[in-house]
Design a protein around this motif. Structure first.
Motif, PDB file in Angstrom:
ATOM      1  N   CYS A 130     151.892  22.212  24.127  1.00 59.23           N
ATOM      2  CA  CYS A 130     152.904  23.381  24.752  1.00 59.23           C
ATOM      3  C   CYS A 130     153.076  23.133  26.410  1.00 59.23           C
ATOM      4  O   CYS A 130     152.169  22.913  27.212  1.00 59.23           O
ATOM      5  N   PRO A 131     154.349  23.294  26.670  1.00 59.82           N
ATOM      6  CA  PRO A 131     154.695  23.052  28.012  1.00 59.82           C
ATOM      7  C   PRO A 131     154.460  24.189  29.039  1.00 59.82           C
ATOM      8  O   PRO A 131     154.377  24.024  30.266  1.00 59.82           O
ATOM      9  N   VAL A 132     154.128  25.335  28.260  1.00 57.45           N
ATOM     10  CA  VAL A 132     153.698  26.562  29.279  1.00 57.45           C
ATOM     11  C   VAL A 132     152.292  26.522  29.289  1.00 57.45           C
ATOM     12  O   VAL A 132     151.919  26.708  30.723  1.00 57.45           O
ATOM     13  N   CYS A 133     151.438  26.412  28.336  1.00 56.12           N
ATOM     14  CA  CYS A 133     149.884  26.688  28.510  1.00 56.12           C
ATOM     15  C   CYS A 133     149.246  25.479  27.857  1.00 56.12           C
ATOM     16  O   CYS A 133     147.837  25.634  28.129  1.00 56.12           O
ATOM     17  N   SER A 134     149.779  24.293  27.658  1.00 55.06           N
ATOM     18  CA  SER A 134     148.986  23.053  27.343  1.00 55.06           C
ATOM     19  C   SER A 134     148.349  23.067  26.020  1.00 55.06           C
ATOM     20  O   SER A 134     147.292  22.354  25.792  1.00 55.06           O
ATOM     21  N   GLU A 135     148.276  24.304  25.362  1.00 59.67           N
ATOM     22  CA  GLU A 135     147.847  24.416  23.948  1.00 59.67           C
ATOM     23  C   GLU A 135     148.328  23.335  22.959  1.00 59.67           C
ATOM     24  O   GLU A 135     149.628  23.062  23.023  1.00 59.67           O
ATOM     25  N   ARG A 136     147.626  22.884  21.938  1.00 61.98           N
ATOM     26  CA  ARG A 136     147.838  22.030  20.957  1.00 61.98           C
ATOM     27  C   ARG A 136     147.866  22.629  19.749  1.00 61.98           C
ATOM     28  O   ARG A 136     148.358  21.706  18.690  1.00 61.98           O
ATOM     29  N   ASP A 137     147.609  23.661  19.541  1.00 57.41           N
ATOM     30  CA  ASP A 137     147.647  24.540  18.396  1.00 57.41           C
ATOM     31  C   ASP A 137     149.286  25.149  18.139  1.00 57.41           C
ATOM     32  O   ASP A 137     149.311  26.236  18.448  1.00 57.41           O
ATOM     33  N   PHE A 138     149.776  24.689  17.109  1.00 57.45           N
ATOM     34  CA  PHE A 138     150.899  25.296  17.024  1.00 57.45           C
ATOM     35  C   PHE A 138     150.803  25.587  15.458  1.00 57.45           C
ATOM     36  O   PHE A 138     150.471  24.881  14.453  1.00 57.45           O
ATOM     37  N   ARG A 139     151.783  26.471  15.251  1.00 51.39           N
ATOM     38  CA  ARG A 139     151.814  27.064  13.739  1.00 51.39           C
ATOM     39  C   ARG A 139     153.309  27.146  13.252  1.00 51.39           C
ATOM     40  O   ARG A 139     154.322  27.294  14.192  1.00 51.39           O
ATOM     41  N   ILE A 140     153.661  26.649  12.082  1.00 49.36           N
ATOM     42  CA  ILE A 140     155.047  26.677  11.546  1.00 49.36           C
ATOM     43  C   ILE A 140     155.469  28.159  11.292  1.00 49.36           C
ATOM     44  O   ILE A 140     154.862  28.802  10.599  1.00 49.36           O
ATOM     45  N   LYS A 141     156.596  28.500  11.855  1.00 51.91           N
ATOM     46  CA  LYS A 141     157.117  29.906  11.853  1.00 51.91           C
ATOM     47  C   LYS A 141     158.248  29.779  10.865  1.00 51.91           C
ATOM     48  O   LYS A 141     158.290  30.566   9.757  1.00 51.91           O
ATOM     49  N   TYR A 142     159.316  28.745  10.987  1.00 62.53           N
ATOM     50  CA  TYR A 142     160.154  28.500   9.695  1.00 62.53           C
ATOM     51  C   TYR A 142     160.477  27.271   9.588  1.00 62.53           C
ATOM     52  O   TYR A 142     160.311  26.406  10.355  1.00 62.53           O
ATOM     53  N   GLU A 143     160.450  27.035   8.215  1.00 55.08           N
ATOM     54  CA  GLU A 143     160.506  25.480   7.697  1.00 55.08           C
ATOM     55  C   GLU A 143     161.970  25.074   7.421  1.00 55.08           C
ATOM     56  O   GLU A 143     162.696  25.957   6.896  1.00 55.08           O
ATOM     57  N   GLY A 163     148.950  30.050  21.791  1.00 57.35           N
ATOM     58  CA  GLY A 163     148.304  30.446  22.886  1.00 57.35           C
ATOM     59  C   GLY A 163     149.181  31.432  23.558  1.00 57.35           C
ATOM     60  O   GLY A 163     148.726  32.297  24.271  1.00 57.35           O
ATOM     61  N   CYS A 164     150.659  30.985  23.639  1.00 54.92           N
ATOM     62  CA  CYS A 164     151.331  31.746  24.498  1.00 54.92           C
ATOM     63  C   CYS A 164     152.717  32.249  23.870  1.00 54.92           C
ATOM     64  O   CYS A 164     153.291  33.103  24.316  1.00 54.92           O
ATOM     65  N   GLY A 165     152.888  31.882  22.353  1.00 52.61           N
ATOM     66  CA  GLY A 165     154.039  32.235  21.880  1.00 52.61           C
ATOM     67  C   GLY A 165     155.597  31.410  22.028  1.00 52.61           C
ATOM     68  O   GLY A 165     156.383  31.859  21.677  1.00 52.61           O
ATOM     69  N   PHE A 166     155.533  30.353  22.730  1.00 51.32           N
ATOM     70  CA  PHE A 166     156.503  29.764  23.041  1.00 51.32           C
ATOM     71  C   PHE A 166     156.876  28.840  21.850  1.00 51.32           C
ATOM     72  O   PHE A 166     155.892  28.430  21.002  1.00 51.32           O
TER      73      PHE A 166
END
Length: 339
Positions: free
Chosen positions: A24-37, A54-57
């Motif tokens: 994430c370029p905002v909070c450096s989090e690496r945990d992303f979830r798929i919202k739309y496939e 982490g931040c919703g980006f």
């Protein structure tokens, strides 16, 4: 269109499995979830929209490489939300039929008044397109320069508006003395938003103001429309911001936030589809001055109806109810050099 086949091929070659792991370029989090496939992109490729836990980006996966996107914008870009521009043969027709764009930009610039001083004179518009922001800024006393990758837009803007437009991106700007930087609906297009904002900051004087807007991923339209939201158009849009995530990014890049939220003044829509689009084509081709005048007048009436009878009441309702609008608008200031 033939151009899209070339762009699509370039983007497919530029995609790589390692892009599926996002930081994430905002909070450096690496945990992303798929919202739309499997969203169909304007290049005919399929993308997932992934959201930082982490931040919703939000961003798209896989991401194209910079070279592919540069080709995309310089060789065949025609945005779904871009004002239709036709072959007007003279400056007067071009300005008259795009008057609403100029008015929109004057409305946006009026938001600077509480923060602008007499020293704020040199303005840079990033992703300027045809140069309507530069034209509007010049009307109120700015020394305005634009920069854009689109060669056709630069050519038309220079010819019909007489504005100064540089070819390239923010990294190609050598000057570091801008007092105001504007960037309207552009940040959602860049692959490295944190680096891009930091580049902008480096081009500004102390006390400089940075004004911009992006689609609101946390807005009411995005929530209601879901994957059918018309701003969900990869790879044209690769970044999807909420107000909290954008505020955090701007602060991380060293800016003091003066305002962020829905625009509290009405700005007319710049989308020009349907009847007005066909009228614009007729005006561009029309040789008879009387007919041209009547068509131009009708175009203006339809623009005002759309502005005051449709979009202004909707905007008023959103603001009155405290709903997040379809766009995020910000004004931030560079108070010091970054340490």
């Amino acid at each position: 269109r033939p151009g899209w086949r070339l762009i699509s091929a370039g983007l497919k070659q530029a995609m790589s499995p390692q892009h599926l792991t996002a930081v994430c370029p905002v909070c450096s989090e690496r945990d992303f979830r798929i919202k739309y496939e499997k969203i169909k992109g304007v290049d005919t490729n399929r993308y997932n929209l992934i959201v930082c836990s982490g931040c919703g980006f939000g961003t798209v996966s896989p991401l194209p490489f910079t070279e592919a996107l540069t080709h995309f914008y310089s060789a065949g870009y025609e945005s779904r939300t871009k004002t239709n521009i036709y072959g007007h043969k003279n400056k007067e027709d071009f300005i008259q039929t795009n008057k609403s764009d100029i008015e929109d930009n004057l409305t946006l610039l009026s938001m600077l008044e509480p923060y602008r001083t007499v020293s704020h004179k040199r303005l840079l518009d990033v992703g300027c397109g045809h140069g309507f922001m530069c034209y509007a800024a010049r009307l109120i006393g700015f020394d305005a320069t634009g920069i854009d990758l689109d060669s056709d837009a630069r050519r038309i803007g220079s010819a019909h508006l007489g504005v100064n437009i540089i070819s390239g991106s923010i990294a190609d700007i050598e000057r570091r003395d801008f007092d105001v930087v504007t960037e309207i609906m552009t940040l959602e297009h860049v692959l490295n938003p944190a680096g891009h904002i930091s580049e902008i900051r480096d081009k500004m004087n102390i006390g400089g103001l940075y004004l911009g807007s992006v689609p609101n991923f946390g807005g009411i339209y995005s929530r209601l429309r879901g994957r059918r939201w018309y701003h969900l158009i990869p790879p044209e849009h690769v970044n999807y911001f909420t107000i909290p995530s954008l505020r955090r990014l701007l602060q991380n890049c060293g800016f003091s936030v003066l305002y962020i939220g829905t625009i509290p003044l009405y700005a007319a829509p710049t989308i020009c589809f349907g009847v007005r689009s066909r009228l614009n084509r007729l005006i561009a081709k029309q040789g008879n001055m009387v007919t041209k005048g009547l068509l131009t007048g009708l175009y203006r009436v339809l623009t005002l109806i759309k502005r005051y009878a449709v979009y202004k009441p909707l905007n008023f309702l959103i603001l009155t109810l405290g709903l997040p609008g379809n766009g995020i608008f910000w004004i931030v200031r560079k108070d010091h050099e970054k340490k």
